[in-house]
Enzyme design. Sequence first.
Site, PDB file in Angstrom:
ATOM      1  N   SER A 113       0.805  -1.219   0.000  1.00  0.00           N
ATOM      2  CA  SER A 113       0.000   0.000   0.000  1.00  0.00           C
ATOM      3  C   SER A 113       0.840   1.271   0.000  1.00  0.00           C
ATOM      4  CB  SER A 113      -0.954  -0.036   1.190  1.00  0.00           C
ATOM      5  OG  SER A 113      -1.835   1.041   1.112  1.00  0.00           O
ATOM      6  N   HIS A 114       0.668   2.064   1.050  1.00  0.00           N
ATOM      7  CA  HIS A 114       1.318   3.376   1.135  1.00  0.00           C
ATOM      8  C   HIS A 114       2.741   3.276   1.699  1.00  0.00           C
ATOM      9  CE1 HIS A 114      -0.600   2.181   4.781  1.00  0.00           C
ATOM     10  NE2 HIS A 114       0.218   2.957   5.452  1.00  0.00           N
ATOM     11  N   ASP A 277      -2.322   6.591  -3.456  1.00  0.00           N
ATOM     12  CA  ASP A 277      -1.184   5.936  -2.806  1.00  0.00           C
ATOM     13  C   ASP A 277      -0.585   4.819  -3.652  1.00  0.00           C
ATOM     14  OD1 ASP A 277      -3.277   4.128  -2.557  1.00  0.00           O
ATOM     15  OD2 ASP A 277      -2.510   3.316  -0.678  1.00  0.00           O
ATOM     16  N   ASP A 279      -0.970   1.571  -3.990  1.00  0.00           N
ATOM     17  CA  ASP A 279      -1.817   0.615  -4.712  1.00  0.00           C
ATOM     18  C   ASP A 279      -3.147   1.218  -5.163  1.00  0.00           C
ATOM     19  OD1 ASP A 279      -2.675   0.793  -2.064  1.00  0.00           O
ATOM     20  OD2 ASP A 279      -3.460  -1.244  -2.037  1.00  0.00           O
ATOM     21  N   ASP A 281      -5.689   2.782  -3.602  1.00  0.00           N
ATOM     22  CA  ASP A 281      -6.972   2.745  -2.898  1.00  0.00           C
ATOM     23  C   ASP A 281      -7.190   3.949  -1.977  1.00  0.00           C
ATOM     24  OD1 ASP A 281      -5.150   1.921  -1.006  1.00  0.00           O
ATOM     25  OD2 ASP A 281      -6.123   0.006  -0.572  1.00  0.00           O
ATOM     26  N   ARG A 282      -6.116   4.688  -1.677  1.00  0.00           N
ATOM     27  CA  ARG A 282      -6.284   5.863  -0.822  1.00  0.00           C
ATOM     28  C   ARG A 282      -6.404   7.134  -1.661  1.00  0.00           C
ATOM     29  NH1 ARG A 282      -2.793   5.417   4.647  1.00  0.00           N
ATOM     30  NH2 ARG A 282      -3.278   3.254   5.123  1.00  0.00           N
ATOM     31  N   GLU A 363     -12.848   5.751   5.695  1.00  0.00           N
ATOM     32  CA  GLU A 363     -11.966   5.665   6.849  1.00  0.00           C
ATOM     33  C   GLU A 363     -11.117   6.922   6.939  1.00  0.00           C
ATOM     34  OE1 GLU A 363     -10.525   1.491   7.874  1.00  0.00           O
ATOM     35  OE2 GLU A 363     -10.147   1.684   5.743  1.00  0.00           O
ATOM     36  N   GLU A 364     -10.735   7.231   8.181  1.00  0.00           N
ATOM     37  CA  GLU A 364      -9.866   8.376   8.410  1.00  0.00           C
ATOM     38  C   GLU A 364      -8.514   8.222   7.715  1.00  0.00           C
ATOM     39  OE1 GLU A 364      -6.966   7.681  10.186  1.00  0.00           O
ATOM     40  OE2 GLU A 364      -7.669   5.609  10.405  1.00  0.00           O
ATOM     41  N   LYS A 376     -11.493   0.180  -0.928  1.00  0.00           N
ATOM     42  CA  LYS A 376     -11.525   1.620  -1.067  1.00  0.00           C
ATOM     43  C   LYS A 376     -10.903   1.965  -2.413  1.00  0.00           C
ATOM     44  CE  LYS A 376      -7.522   2.280   2.005  1.00  0.00           C
ATOM     45  NZ  LYS A 376      -7.272   0.973   2.618  1.00  0.00           N
ATOM     46  N   ARG A 496      -1.304   5.004  17.135  1.00  0.00           N
ATOM     47  CA  ARG A 496      -2.129   6.034  16.509  1.00  0.00           C
ATOM     48  C   ARG A 496      -3.042   6.624  17.568  1.00  0.00           C
ATOM     49  NH1 ARG A 496      -0.719   5.159  11.406  1.00  0.00           N
ATOM     50  NH2 ARG A 496      -1.098   3.218  10.295  1.00  0.00           N
TER      51      ARG A 496
HETATM   52  C1  G16 Z   1      -5.169  -0.489   5.322  1.00  0.00           C
HETATM   53  C2  G16 Z   1      -6.581  -0.953   5.507  1.00  0.00           C
HETATM   54  C3  G16 Z   1      -7.423   0.187   6.008  1.00  0.00           C
HETATM   55  C4  G16 Z   1      -6.828   0.769   7.266  1.00  0.00           C
HETATM   56  C5  G16 Z   1      -5.399   1.180   7.000  1.00  0.00           C
HETATM   57  C6  G16 Z   1      -4.673   1.637   8.249  1.00  0.00           C
HETATM   58  O1  G16 Z   1      -5.104   0.451   4.312  1.00  0.00           O
HETATM   59  O2  G16 Z   1      -7.121  -1.419   4.300  1.00  0.00           O
HETATM   60  O3  G16 Z   1      -8.705  -0.307   6.240  1.00  0.00           O
HETATM   61  O4  G16 Z   1      -7.564   1.878   7.684  1.00  0.00           O
HETATM   62  O5  G16 Z   1      -4.676   0.078   6.511  1.00  0.00           O
HETATM   63  O6  G16 Z   1      -4.590   0.591   9.135  1.00  0.00           O
HETATM   64  P1  G16 Z   1      -3.719   0.679  10.442  1.00  0.00           P
HETATM   65  O7  G16 Z   1      -4.259   1.860  11.191  1.00  0.00           O
HETATM   66  O8  G16 Z   1      -3.945  -0.618  11.127  1.00  0.00           O
HETATM   67  O9  G16 Z   1      -2.295   0.923  10.016  1.00  0.00           O
HETATM   68  P2  G16 Z   1      -4.019   0.335   3.174  1.00  0.00           P
HETATM   69  O10 G16 Z   1      -4.246   1.528   2.295  1.00  0.00           O
HETATM   70  O11 G16 Z   1      -2.701   0.364   3.893  1.00  0.00           O
HETATM   71  O12 G16 Z   1      -4.283  -0.974   2.524  1.00  0.00           O
END
Ligand code: G16
Length: 543
Positions: A113-114, A277, A279, A281-282, A363-364, A376, A496
Amino acid sequence: MSIRTVSTTPFSDQKPGTSGLRKRVSHFQQPNYVENFVQSLFDSLPGREGQTLVIGGDGRYFNDTVIQIVIRMAAANGFGKVMVGQGGILSTPAASHIIRHYKAFGGIVLSASHNPGGPDGDFGIKYNASNGGPAAEKITDAVYARSMEITQYKSVDTADIDLGQIGVHDVSGMSVEVIDPVADYVALMETLFDFDAIAAMFAAGFTMRFDAMHAVTGPYAKAIIEGRLGASQGTVVNGIPLPDFGGGHPDPNLVHAKDLYDLMMSPDAPDFGAASDGDGDRNLIIGKNRFVTPSDSLALLAANAHLAPGYSNGLAGIARSMPTSAAADRVAQRLGIALYETPTGWKFFGNLLDAGQVTICGEESAGTGSDHVREKDGLWAVLLWLNILASRKQGVDEIVREHWATYGRNYYSRHDYEEVDADDARALMTDLRTKLPGLLANGLDGRKVILADDFSYNDPVDGSTATGQGLRIGFDDGSRIVFRLSGTGTVGATLRVYIERFEPGDGTHDRDTQEALADLIALADAVAEIKARTGRDAPTVIT
Ligand code: G16
């Protein structure tokens, strides 16, 4: 076909987190590490024989190697067909759509992801089920259990598949189709949004910058924003996916997309700024002089979605993750629809979406999406914003201010303490948990506490329960502090802290966010002893 069975021994750390298994690249490069996890996954998927598996990734370093491993193992494990994006590319939302559109059995998305990429960066493997959504916990739990006892994996000996060209190959009797990663996704977006109205807005001089952060969204954004909507060439910047994301950190927030933020706050700002981001999705949404928090963006999109053709019949309901601000709750209330509060992790939205109980989720953590896929979707959020701007013929700032005047403003910020010692972080959470009953009884610093718990969720669709999802302290004025340990970090622990304060519609909406939340931020530190326990003077990232 000759299947090779290879002996192996378990790794003890293959428990998927918030979104799949994420580790440093070097960790994944240990002999058999990838194979063990993939075999554990396949062993946890009864009924896979003869079925179709989708494979794609965000183009990060090591993707190409792992895709070839997965193809060989899929052939040895009885899959009938693999569909893989050209160049190994599929954004997470596009992979979700491909799985659904072609009625595949499931899909493997290779992404962290990010998180940063490159040889010293992170890698990840995530499984999505036939609904296109991240595997439910019962599957990830089974994969983990299997990974702890695995003794062998299966593969076939075959040359690498050429992923550079669209076409069909045979791997030991299994068909491998290399597909256009972008076309089906573009067609889906066209069913949801008024492309003509958005194109007319661009033709009339509307300007934007989309920062793809050298990650997977570049080809999608170029095809849609510059190709179909007619935005000028150069609207999409950093549009070529690179294995190391150009050395950047592909997280669309105010720290890692600072160039975009600075531009949007400058006199030269275009009308609209957005980023996505690693992948895809953000999303990050910024108007001229107006950053829109992800929590506000969810509320604004929900309140205005009916302006886009795909949502003209209204919304069935809205879902948000627990730490996301309550801004969307007020929209749901006004629309007379249900609002669901779920644990962090897109996988928790899947059942609600499948059951038709919600249309929009968010989501935040910069994620918004709808029932068009089961992930997402960064570009989807950008296109819905563009559709709303084209329809309302107002700027982002004006729309946001009107929203706050109508619904009130939830001042909101997240403070991350990254790479803290994992034991210290766990101890902080454990000790804070024991303080919760006292807070409920006695209040905190003279404030009345109306909620102090460790969030647990009962899924209304399948009745499953998820516990230990974050510590919540809620006050009687609508303010709230939430503490969680991230499930996506790869080194140590990330604490967090989510801080929120509600200001009614007739209140003051233009205060600096950190200043508006200063007293709650101080309270958070005091009650959890963050500075003392982490040894940190300040958060690593504030969003
Ligand atoms: C993933 C999940 C999201 C989550 C985020 C942060 O996003 O798909 O649902 O809100 O991680 O998670 P955490 O607070 O546990 O780090 P992504 O974009 O990283 O796939």
